[in-house]
Every structure is written in C-alpha cells, then in structure tokens.
Design an enzyme around this catalytic site. Structure first.
Site, PDB file in Angstrom:
ATOM      1  N   GLU A 129       0.859  -1.172   0.000  1.00 52.82           N
ATOM      2  CA  GLU A 129       0.000   0.000   0.000  1.00 52.82           C
ATOM      3  C   GLU A 129       0.899   1.227   0.000  1.00 52.82           C
ATOM      4  OE1 GLU A 129      -2.425  -3.175   2.013  1.00 52.82           O
ATOM      5  OE2 GLU A 129      -0.586  -2.239   2.705  1.00 52.82           O
TER       6      GLU A 129
ATOM      7  N   TYR B 198       7.698   2.166  -7.675  1.00 58.15           N
ATOM      8  CA  TYR B 198       7.051   0.847  -7.724  1.00 58.15           C
ATOM      9  C   TYR B 198       6.632   0.485  -9.145  1.00 58.15           C
ATOM     10  CZ  TYR B 198       7.000   1.270  -2.642  1.00 58.15           C
ATOM     11  OH  TYR B 198       7.359   1.424  -1.324  1.00 58.15           O
TER      12      TYR B 198
END
Length: 147
Positions: free
Chosen positions: A105, A117
C-alpha cells in the site's frame, strides 16, 4: 546492506524506527514492530547504512505464494541515490520461488514512491479508503506479478 534479525541489539531497531518516523511521522513503525517482523520465519527486514547511520530500511514478509512490502523508508539526505532500488532488489532475492505476487500500500499522493514501484512492475490493483490517518488519505494497493 544488512539483513536485520531479531538477535540484533535493540539500538539497531530503535534507529530503524527513528528513520521510519522521519519518513512517516505518526504512522511509523516502532522498534518493537521491526523486532516482531525480523523474528517471523518469513519476515524480512533489510537496512542500508551509510557512514554507520541507517540510510534506508525495508520490512516485508511472504506467506504461501504472496509477498508483501510493509514499509520502505529512505532518509531524506539519501534519497535519489538508488537505495530504494537496492532494498527492493534485495527483498525480491529473499523471497522463495513459490511467491507469485507481491503487494503493498502506498499513499495516493506519494508520486515518487508510486513511480518507483511502477518501474519495478507494480500496478495499481485497488484502493483502501482512508487507510492513512495523519493526514487522512486513501492508499493505492499495488501488486507485482512474478513470472
């Protein structure tokens, strides 16, 4: 780069908690959180040190065919130097070959982390409403499939 295990001195875990606090304020990991993760058989805590001070830390785990990154923090003065990349690559190397997906998250507003990411093949898979509390903000759930 060091893999941190539960038998490290308490001061190491306190340093990691301070680093996490620098990045995440009130939502940081405590020293006990890092100790607990390091003590788990499938837990992974990795730290990068520069000049004997922690520059970055990553904590995560795997369970069955899934891995999860729980926290990734880089000291402000060491950002944009490849430390997050090194930590992620090292984390992936600790995962057993049975792991098929990795999840995490990230604050919806944290564009730098989302970009990092995405460069590692993570894709947005959903949203956790009001996941963060200080300030209140949604979290993007990101997942990377490992082929």
């Amino acid at each position: 780069m060091k893999r941190i295990t539960e038998d490290f001195p308490l001061c190491i875990f306190e340093e990691l908690s301070e680093l996490d606090s620098e990045c995440f304020d009130s939502e940081n990991w405590s020293a006990q959180d890092f100790i607990s993760e390091a003590a788990m058989p499938t837990g992974v805590v990795i730290a990068v040190y520069c000049m004997s001070e922690p520059a970055g830390v990553l904590a995560g785990f795997n369970s069955s065919d899934t891995g999860e990154i729980l926290t990734l923090a880089i000291a402000k003065k060491y950002r944009r130097k490849g430390i997050a990349t090194m930590l992620l690559e090292n984390f992936f190397s600790h995962l057993p070959k049975e792991v098929e997906t990795i999840a995490l998250e990230v604050r919806h507003s944290n564009e730098a982390a989302i970009s990092l990411y995405e460069n590692f093949g993570f894709e947005k898979a959903g949203i956790r409403k009001r996941f963060y509390s200080d300030p209140v903000e949604d979290a993007d759930i990101m997942v990377r499939k490992i082929s």
